[in-house]
Design a protein around this motif. Structure first.
Motif, mmCIF file in Angstrom:
data_model
loop_
_atom_site.group_PDB
_atom_site.id
_atom_site.type_symbol
_atom_site.label_atom_id
_atom_site.label_comp_id
_atom_site.label_asym_id
_atom_site.label_seq_id
_atom_site.Cartn_x
_atom_site.Cartn_y
_atom_site.Cartn_z
ATOM 1 N N PRO A 177 33.127 79.619 18.836
ATOM 2 C CA PRO A 177 32.098 80.214 17.995
ATOM 3 C C PRO A 177 31.989 79.493 16.642
ATOM 4 C CG PRO A 177 33.403 81.928 19.007
ATOM 5 C CD PRO A 177 34.062 80.620 19.369
ATOM 6 N N LYS A 178 30.758 79.295 16.227
ATOM 7 C CA LYS A 178 30.415 78.733 14.918
ATOM 8 C C LYS A 178 30.704 77.245 14.773
ATOM 9 C CE LYS A 178 29.835 82.745 12.243
ATOM 10 N NZ LYS A 178 30.310 83.720 11.328
ATOM 11 N N ARG A 179 31.231 76.591 15.792
ATOM 12 C CA ARG A 179 31.424 75.141 15.646
ATOM 13 C C ARG A 179 30.063 74.453 15.699
ATOM 14 N NH1 ARG A 179 31.695 70.308 19.000
ATOM 15 N NH2 ARG A 179 32.949 68.774 17.923
ATOM 16 N N ALA A 180 29.705 73.745 14.646
ATOM 17 C CA ALA A 180 28.424 73.031 14.616
ATOM 18 C C ALA A 180 28.517 71.821 15.531
ATOM 19 C CB ALA A 180 28.106 72.591 13.189
ATOM 20 N N HIS A 181 27.490 71.621 16.347
ATOM 21 C CA HIS A 181 27.479 70.454 17.217
ATOM 22 C C HIS A 181 26.081 69.848 17.303
ATOM 23 C CE1 HIS A 181 27.190 74.188 19.541
ATOM 24 N NE2 HIS A 181 26.494 73.570 20.456
ATOM 25 N N ARG A 182 26.059 68.550 17.317
ATOM 26 C CA ARG A 182 24.810 67.794 17.457
ATOM 27 C C ARG A 182 25.010 66.827 18.618
ATOM 28 N NH1 ARG A 182 25.138 64.364 13.445
ATOM 29 N NH2 ARG A 182 25.142 62.408 14.556
ATOM 30 N N MET A 183 23.989 66.669 19.454
ATOM 31 C CA MET A 183 24.166 65.838 20.640
ATOM 32 C C MET A 183 23.030 64.830 20.738
ATOM 33 S SD MET A 183 25.568 68.682 23.324
ATOM 34 C CE MET A 183 24.101 69.671 23.361
ATOM 35 N N THR A 184 23.339 63.665 21.286
ATOM 36 C CA THR A 184 22.294 62.681 21.590
ATOM 37 C C THR A 184 22.476 62.208 23.024
ATOM 38 O OG1 THR A 184 23.650 60.870 20.769
ATOM 39 C CG2 THR A 184 22.113 61.854 19.214
ATOM 40 N N THR A 185 21.363 61.833 23.649
ATOM 41 C CA THR A 185 21.440 61.378 25.037
ATOM 42 C C THR A 185 21.200 59.877 25.100
ATOM 43 O OG1 THR A 185 19.092 61.826 25.442
ATOM 44 C CG2 THR A 185 20.634 63.608 25.872
ATOM 45 N N GLY A 186 21.567 59.286 26.243
ATOM 46 C CA GLY A 186 21.497 57.833 26.409
ATOM 47 C C GLY A 186 20.069 57.289 26.351
ATOM 48 N N ASP A 187 19.953 55.958 26.269
ATOM 49 C CA ASP A 187 18.650 55.321 26.052
ATOM 50 C C ASP A 187 17.729 55.358 27.263
ATOM 51 O OD1 ASP A 187 19.350 54.709 23.516
ATOM 52 O OD2 ASP A 187 19.832 52.607 23.908
ATOM 53 N N PHE A 188 18.287 55.379 28.469
ATOM 54 C CA PHE A 188 17.450 55.148 29.649
ATOM 55 C C PHE A 188 17.386 56.315 30.617
ATOM 56 C CE2 PHE A 188 19.045 50.987 28.263
ATOM 57 C CZ PHE A 188 17.832 50.411 27.924
ATOM 58 N N GLU A 189 18.447 57.085 30.706
ATOM 59 C CA GLU A 189 18.495 58.126 31.735
ATOM 60 C C GLU A 189 18.437 59.523 31.107
ATOM 61 O OE1 GLU A 189 18.199 57.501 34.760
ATOM 62 O OE2 GLU A 189 18.801 55.398 34.954
ATOM 63 N N PRO A 190 17.834 60.479 31.823
ATOM 64 C CA PRO A 190 17.896 61.869 31.352
ATOM 65 C C PRO A 190 19.309 62.423 31.533
ATOM 66 C CG PRO A 190 16.914 61.777 33.526
ATOM 67 C CD PRO A 190 17.152 60.348 33.115
ATOM 68 N N THR A 191 19.553 63.546 30.924
ATOM 69 C CA THR A 191 20.873 64.190 30.999
ATOM 70 C C THR A 191 20.699 65.635 31.429
ATOM 71 O OG1 THR A 191 21.775 62.755 29.293
ATOM 72 C CG2 THR A 191 22.913 64.831 29.654
ATOM 73 N N LEU A 192 21.501 66.029 32.397
ATOM 74 C CA LEU A 192 21.518 67.423 32.847
ATOM 75 C C LEU A 192 22.918 67.978 32.598
ATOM 76 C CD1 LEU A 192 19.924 69.696 34.393
ATOM 77 C CD2 LEU A 192 21.018 68.817 36.472
ATOM 78 N N LEU A 193 22.979 69.092 31.888
ATOM 79 C CA LEU A 193 24.256 69.750 31.606
ATOM 80 C C LEU A 193 24.249 71.143 32.214
ATOM 81 C CD1 LEU A 193 24.554 69.096 27.742
ATOM 82 C CD2 LEU A 193 25.350 67.614 29.596
#
Ligand SMILES: [Fe+2]
Length: 215
Positions: A177-193
């Motif tokens: 809880p409350k941990r700030a997170h920022r994410m970026t994805t790769g240049d060519f492929e989509p990302t599914l989580l």
């Protein structure tokens, strides 16, 4: 509206989720190990109730253009069982942004679909399970969750956590809880989580996600 026992594809989707949280590695970390166990225990308790399944209106958002590629790539990974199970229910997914004020750039490149939770489709007060889809070159701005422990498991593509680490299929990212997170994805492929949220029922029911205010 029906029961999970009538929805075979959804039963196997939740089973694949359970297996991810059973056989995914905690990397020797006791906090993450106990989170994995808590997700499994909460899911077990829900499955024993044969929960109600109530579908919202299926929809498409712009990021869905990358859905097929994300699944195709996921089928080549060890996370293929979950990618395949998601593919089987794709016509029943309701995609959402989750923010009252959505940034225009992000609206083209991100959306999530809940699978189990207070809003369904599989109804649960004690656990939220879902998937998040990102287009390539997407930055998901810094945010945090109040009273919610969150884990993401990468199913397809790759994603970075702030400036610290990169996750590829099978990897888990844990946010207490409350941990700030920022994410970026790769240049060519989509990302599914795949993601799981645990917390008190009122926190799960009234979760308001907020982007951090940059000063
Ligand atoms: Fe998050």
């Amino acid at each position: 509206m029906g029961k999970l026992s009538d929805q075979v594809d959804w039963q196997y989707l939740l089973r694949e989720f359970w297996l991810l949280y059973r056989f995914g590695s905690a990397g020797g970390n006791p906090t993450i190990r106990s989170h994995l166990k808590e997700v499994r225990n909460r899911l077990n308790a829900e499955l024993e109730k044969n929960p109600t399944v109530a579908f919202d209106q299926p929809n498409h958002l712009p990021v869905c253009a990358w859905f097929n590629r994300a699944i195709d790539q996921g089928l080549n990974e060890r996370t293929a069982p979950l990618a395949r199970a998601v593919m089987r229910v794709q016509d029943q997914l309701t995609w959402r942004y989750g923010y009252e004020r959505m940034r225009p750039g992000l609206a083209r490149k991100y959306a999530y679909a809940e699978l189990l939770g207070p809003n369904g489709p599989v109804i649960s007060e004690n656990l939220i399970l879902g998937i998040v889809l990102f287009a390539p070159k997407c930055t998901y701005p810094e945010h945090s969750h109040d009273g919610i422990s969150e884990s993401y498991i990468c199913i397809s593509g790759s994603i970075s956590d702030s400036n610290y680490s990169v996750f590829s299929p099978g990897s888990l990212l844990f946010n207490p809880p409350k941990r700030a997170h920022r994410m970026t994805t790769g240049d060519f492929e989509p990302t599914l989580l795949a993601y799981a949220w645990t917390g008190e029922p009122e926190k799960l029911a009234n979760q308001k996600m907020d982007f951090s205010v940059r000063k």
